[in-house]
Enzyme design. Sequence first.
Site, PDB file in Angstrom:
ATOM      1  N   ASN A  56       0.831  -1.209   0.000  1.00  0.00           N
ATOM      2  CA  ASN A  56       0.000   0.000   0.000  1.00  0.00           C
ATOM      3  C   ASN A  56       0.866   1.261   0.000  1.00  0.00           C
ATOM      4  OD1 ASN A  56       0.648  -0.842   2.688  1.00  0.00           O
ATOM      5  ND2 ASN A  56      -1.018   0.362   3.548  1.00  0.00           N
ATOM      6  N   GLU A  69      -3.247  -4.516  -3.026  1.00  0.00           N
ATOM      7  CA  GLU A  69      -3.784  -5.411  -4.072  1.00  0.00           C
ATOM      8  C   GLU A  69      -3.772  -4.721  -5.432  1.00  0.00           C
ATOM      9  OE1 GLU A  69      -5.041  -4.786  -1.092  1.00  0.00           O
ATOM     10  OE2 GLU A  69      -6.534  -6.262  -0.488  1.00  0.00           O
TER      11      GLU A  69
HETATM   12  N1  THU Z   1      -5.393  -1.379   2.529  1.00  0.00           N
HETATM   13  C1  THU Z   1      -4.887  -2.234   1.600  1.00  0.00           C
HETATM   14  O1  THU Z   1      -3.730  -2.081   1.168  1.00  0.00           O
HETATM   15  N2  THU Z   1      -5.676  -3.234   1.154  1.00  0.00           N
HETATM   16  C2  THU Z   1      -6.978  -3.424   1.552  1.00  0.00           C
HETATM   17  O2  THU Z   1      -7.679  -4.266   0.979  1.00  0.00           O
HETATM   18  C3  THU Z   1      -7.517  -2.669   2.670  1.00  0.00           C
HETATM   19  C4  THU Z   1      -6.727  -1.475   3.080  1.00  0.00           C
HETATM   20  C5  THU Z   1      -4.547  -0.275   2.996  1.00  0.00           C
HETATM   21  C6  THU Z   1      -5.016   1.069   2.529  1.00  0.00           C
HETATM   22  C7  THU Z   1      -4.442   1.984   3.586  1.00  0.00           C
HETATM   23  O3  THU Z   1      -3.113   2.321   3.205  1.00  0.00           O
HETATM   24  C8  THU Z   1      -4.363   1.111   4.829  1.00  0.00           C
HETATM   25  O4  THU Z   1      -4.523  -0.230   4.386  1.00  0.00           O
HETATM   26  C9  THU Z   1      -5.429   1.438   5.870  1.00  0.00           C
HETATM   27  O5  THU Z   1      -6.676   1.438   5.307  1.00  0.00           O
END
Ligand code: THU
Length: 156
Positions: A56, A69
Amino acid sequence: MKEFQEFNSPEDMDAACRYLIHRAKEATQHAYAPYSKFMVGAALMTDDETIVSGANVENASYPLCMCAERVALYAFASQHTGKKITMIAVVAHKRNHKELVSACSCGACRQVMLEFEQRQDSPIQVIMLGPGGKWVKSESVAALVPFGFDRSVLEV
Ligand code: THU
């Protein structure tokens, strides 16, 4: 084949799943999450066993944060034309903590995965650590998106 399988630990899963979880864990090292401090890694495997991973990436303008993802899926889309995704694993941990915590893909990522699955016309297995501490393996994205929106309604 059941739509969802549950496992107590990656040790109970097959070697390909275990390896993909390992690669997703590695990908969390690249997370840029100064705001949520929630480090997410995703790794996908293709039909020729190529691995593409993502983490992320957050932004001071919060709505611009991008999930692990979609980082992995869009990297795959722009680098591996003609291959099919067979499986994707998603893991997360809090910053400065090693142990994995539950991280189920958000609705937006499921919607994006659904389009990839429909585009390649073959199922993508999804592995996530569920809220009860059990590992969940879905046989397809479609199973994770009941009544999903798809391109068929846009056709004239
Ligand atoms: N996040 C993801 O990377 N994948 C997900 O499916 C849910 C949330 C990340 C986005 C953000 O950087 C952090 O988790 C908190 O929401």
